[in-house]
Design a protein around this motif. Structure first.
Motif, PDB file in Angstrom:
ATOM      1  N   PRO A 278      -4.010 -11.761  15.896  1.00 44.32           N
ATOM      2  CA  PRO A 278      -3.898 -12.792  14.865  1.00 44.32           C
ATOM      3  C   PRO A 278      -2.701 -12.548  13.942  1.00 44.32           C
ATOM      4  N   ASP A 279      -2.363 -13.567  13.164  1.00 48.35           N
ATOM      5  CA  ASP A 279      -1.251 -13.484  12.226  1.00 48.35           C
ATOM      6  C   ASP A 279      -1.554 -12.395  11.198  1.00 48.35           C
ATOM      7  N   PRO A 280      -0.691 -11.366  11.095  1.00 50.12           N
ATOM      8  CA  PRO A 280      -0.967 -10.276  10.142  1.00 50.12           C
ATOM      9  C   PRO A 280      -1.006 -10.744   8.693  1.00 50.12           C
ATOM     10  N   LEU A 281      -0.282 -11.817   8.362  1.00 49.59           N
ATOM     11  CA  LEU A 281      -0.343 -12.344   6.998  1.00 49.59           C
ATOM     12  C   LEU A 281      -1.737 -12.889   6.707  1.00 49.59           C
ATOM     13  N   GLU A 282      -2.317 -13.600   7.651  1.00 51.88           N
ATOM     14  CA  GLU A 282      -3.665 -14.130   7.450  1.00 51.88           C
ATOM     15  C   GLU A 282      -4.693 -13.002   7.365  1.00 51.88           C
ATOM     16  N   THR A 283      -4.476 -11.947   8.154  1.00 54.35           N
ATOM     17  CA  THR A 283      -5.373 -10.790   8.066  1.00 54.35           C
ATOM     18  C   THR A 283      -5.282 -10.148   6.691  1.00 54.35           C
TER      19      THR A 283
ATOM     20  N   GLY B 231      11.164 -13.622   3.192  1.00 46.55           N
ATOM     21  CA  GLY B 231      11.480 -13.131   4.527  1.00 46.55           C
ATOM     22  C   GLY B 231      10.748 -11.886   4.962  1.00 46.55           C
ATOM     23  N   THR B 232       9.875 -11.331   4.101  1.00 49.87           N
ATOM     24  CA  THR B 232       9.077 -10.170   4.491  1.00 49.87           C
ATOM     25  C   THR B 232       7.597 -10.521   4.380  1.00 49.87           C
ATOM     26  N   LEU B 233       6.784  -9.876   5.183  1.00 49.90           N
ATOM     27  CA  LEU B 233       5.341 -10.123   5.127  1.00 49.90           C
ATOM     28  C   LEU B 233       4.784  -9.765   3.757  1.00 49.90           C
ATOM     29  N   LYS B 234       5.217  -8.638   3.218  1.00 50.37           N
ATOM     30  CA  LYS B 234       4.723  -8.210   1.910  1.00 50.37           C
ATOM     31  C   LYS B 234       5.105  -9.220   0.835  1.00 50.37           C
ATOM     32  N   GLY B 235       6.346  -9.709   0.884  1.00 54.22           N
ATOM     33  CA  GLY B 235       6.776 -10.688  -0.098  1.00 54.22           C
ATOM     34  C   GLY B 235       6.032 -12.003   0.027  1.00 54.22           C
ATOM     35  N   ARG B 236       5.788 -12.444   1.249  1.00 49.67           N
ATOM     36  CA  ARG B 236       5.041 -13.685   1.459  1.00 49.67           C
ATOM     37  C   ARG B 236       3.604 -13.550   0.974  1.00 49.67           C
TER      38      ARG B 236
END
Length: 270
Positions: A237-242, A23-28
């Protein structure tokens, strides 16, 4: 209260590891990167993998879905129950005293013991146990927290001045008894982590930046929008992809490993 009891309390009443990794960007980011890096070393399915300190089974789940024969061990009852409910063979136990036979696995993942065992002697025991249950030629992979992570993370959250004593102790020794963030947590330098694996008898030890420099983007966004959700402007853009693109580019530059908040080290049993 003992170290084990404090870890039980931390993960039962204060912290939901399943939510963090999903549920968090860092965790993903961490979850995706563990899969990418571990995939470089794992033999093909249906190889046997021990997930030691595997928490609620987030990593074990995708390994099992990929066809691996996975067994999970964790000291926290809640985690074992969650992993069992997810269909993973799980047992409550201690990384320093694994319940499995010698040479029973093709790979061992230590995704918690290296930072939740503050005493170096205990980490040595955990590594020796991992090697004991590993077949010759198999790999041990460990996750550790960078000693500089508290400094950078506290600065990004603008909390450095209030946490300066804790941050200073961690920078100097890798541990602070007053660290309120995680129960009995130790932090490694890259050199220290490599040395601990080499001294345990593993060969060909390599240390990767798990989350890489891109991880700090996810930390900043998670901290700032924790209670608000991400605005549309940050979804393009998606911050996870960045963050993933940044971390993958950094993989090409070993000198950037210390820029990662999390470290991923791998060594092979002779």
């Amino acid at each position: 209260m003992t170290v084990d009891a404090e870890i039980e309390v931390h993960y039962t009443t204060r912290h939901d590891e399943a939510v963090r990794l999903s549920g968090t960007l860092k965790g993903r980011l961490e979850r995706v990167r563990v899969g990418e890096l571990l995939g470089r070393y794992l033999p093909p399915p249906p190889a046997r993998v021990a997930d030691v300190g595997g928490g609620p089974g987030v990593h074990a789940s995708w390994l099992q879905a990929a066809g691996y024969d996975v067994e999970l061990l964790d000291p926290v009852r809640r985690h074992v129950d969650q992993a069992t409910a997810a269909g993973i063979a799980s047992v409550q136990g201690d990384a320093r005293r694994l319940p499995w036979d010698n040479e029973d696995f093709d790979a061992v993942l230590l995704a918690g013991p290296m930072y939740h065992l503050p005493e170096a002697a205990d980490r040595r025991l955990a590594l020796r146990e991992a090697i004991r249950v590993l077949r010759p030629g198999g790999f041990v992979a460990v996750i550790a927290i960078n000693r500089a992570a508290n400094l950078i993370g506290s600065a990004l959250a603008n909390r450095l001045l209030e946490r300066q004593q804790v941050v200073t102790e961690i920078l100097e020794t890798g541990f602070s008894p007053d660290n309120e963030r995680m129960a009995h947590t130790t932090y490694h330098t890259v050199t220290q982590l490599r040395s601990e694996l080499v001294n345990s008898g593993l060969r060909g030890v390599t240390v990767h930046g798990l989350t890489g420099p891109g991880g700090w983007l996810t930390v900043a966004i998670d901290a700032h929008f924790r209670d608000q959700g991400l605005p549309d402007s940050l979804n393009q853009p998606d911050p996870l992809e960045t963050a993933l693109a940044c971390s993958r580019l950094a993989d090409r530059c070993p000198e950037l490993v210390p820029a990662s908040s999390l470290l991923f080290a791998v060594g092979q049993r002779a």
